[in-house]
Design an enzyme around this catalytic site. Structure first.
Site, PDB file in Angstrom:
ATOM      1  N   HIS A  75       4.640  -7.785  -0.116  1.00 42.98           N
ATOM      2  CA  HIS A  75       4.163  -8.681  -0.799  1.00 42.98           C
ATOM      3  C   HIS A  75       4.930  -9.074  -2.229  1.00 42.98           C
ATOM      4  CE1 HIS A  75       0.832  -9.337   2.085  1.00 42.98           C
ATOM      5  NE2 HIS A  75       1.109  -8.258   2.354  1.00 42.98           N
ATOM      6  N   ASP A  88       0.872  -1.241   0.055  1.00 43.77           N
ATOM      7  CA  ASP A  88      -0.065   0.062   0.161  1.00 43.77           C
ATOM      8  C   ASP A  88       0.885   1.046  -0.043  1.00 43.77           C
ATOM      9  OD1 ASP A  88      -2.341  -1.669   0.341  1.00 43.77           O
ATOM     10  OD2 ASP A  88      -2.929  -0.676   2.118  1.00 43.77           O
ATOM     11  N   SER A  98       9.560   4.059   5.036  1.00 46.33           N
ATOM     12  CA  SER A  98       9.924   3.155   4.152  1.00 46.33           C
ATOM     13  C   SER A  98      10.019   3.340   2.600  1.00 46.33           C
ATOM     14  CB  SER A  98      10.029   1.808   4.632  1.00 46.33           C
ATOM     15  OG  SER A  98       8.465   1.721   5.056  1.00 46.33           O
TER      16      SER A  98
END
Length: 267
Positions: A142, A86, A226
């Site tokens: 992911h 996301d 990040s």
């Protein structure tokens, strides 16, 4: 005011002592009392979070929260590549024959980012995707596509901030920060997931060490601010039309959404 405070606590700055104090505050048990306020401030959908607020140990534990199964549908089309996180797809571009990526209008060296000559040659002339994760975002990472893990390696020690100040004052922050790199191979394609830390070498955590990852499978997570960079080989990837229509920069994305397709990949 609250939003600014929370951003300071979870993005970190350039001052080591200040960072230490902020990290201590965000990981102290009393900070979990701030979780409801944090959720409200950033308009986080707590209905999709796997745990209740009272079950988190501290604010930083909530920052790296897991989601309920099915909260992020993953495209199962064979030729589609999906977002690993996301966040905001802040930039998409070409890696030039000088091994440069112009990120935030600053040149970043692919050689510096990857360190390994063989890896540099693999992605020369290819494409890069840069994803920025803000404090409000789900911070699990992911696999963007199914593939065998060819290798994993780590580089860098000291990290610059990955916010706007870091890009302005830093020396190639996305190519020199502490980073963990996973290179995958699927059919005839190779691609790399570069996980980049922000002023904290322990901010990147691996949660998958198996030799194969399914598309959409969790492979790691961040515990502080990040960035993720995806690298693809030359002439192997086409940008998803909906991203191209959005001018290819600063596009909000959800993990599992289609961001591109393999060129000439058969269904």
């Amino acid at each position: 005011m609250k939003k600014r405070l929370y951003r300071l606590m979870l993005e970190l700055t350039h001052n080591p002592l200040y960072n230490y104090m902020l990290k201590k505050a965000a990981t102290h048990s009393w900070s979990r009392k701030a979780i409801p306020s944090f959720s409200k401030t950033f308009n986080i959908n707590t209905n999709e979070v796997a745990r209740q607020a009272a079950e988190f140990q501290h604010l930083n534990d909530f920052f790296s929260r897991e989601l309920k199964e099915g909260a992020r549908p993953v495209s199962q089309a064979v030729n589609e590549i999906v977002s690993p996180v996301d966040g905001v797809l802040s930039e998409v571009g070409d890696i030039t024959d000088k091994t440069l990526m112009h990120i935030k209008q600053k040149p970043h060296s692919l050689k510096t980012m990857l360190g390994l000559k063989g890896a540099v040659n693999t992605y020369l002339g290819g494409k890069y995707f840069v994803f920025y994760l803000s404090p409000k975002d789900y911070h699990r990472i992911h696999a963007p596509y199914s593939g065998h893990v060819r290798r994993r390696w780590a580089l860098g020690r000291y990290s610059e901030p990955v916010n706007h100040l870091g890009f302005y004052f830093g020396q190639e922050p996305l190519a020199t920060n502490y980073r963990l790199i996973t290179e995958f191979e699927s059919s005839e394609h190779r691609f790399a997931v570069v996980k980049i830390g922000a002023l904290n070498v322990n901010s990147i955590h691996l949660s998958h060490t198996e030799p194969y990852s399914q598309k959409g499978e969790e492979i790691g997570y961040f515990s502080f601010g990040s960035t993720v960079v995806l690298l693809f080989q030359q002439n192997t990837v086409e940008l998803a039309q909906w991203i191209a229509d959005a001018n290819k920069s600063n596009v909000p994305v959800k993990q599992g959404e289609t961001i591109g397709t393999w060129v000439n990949q058969e269904e």
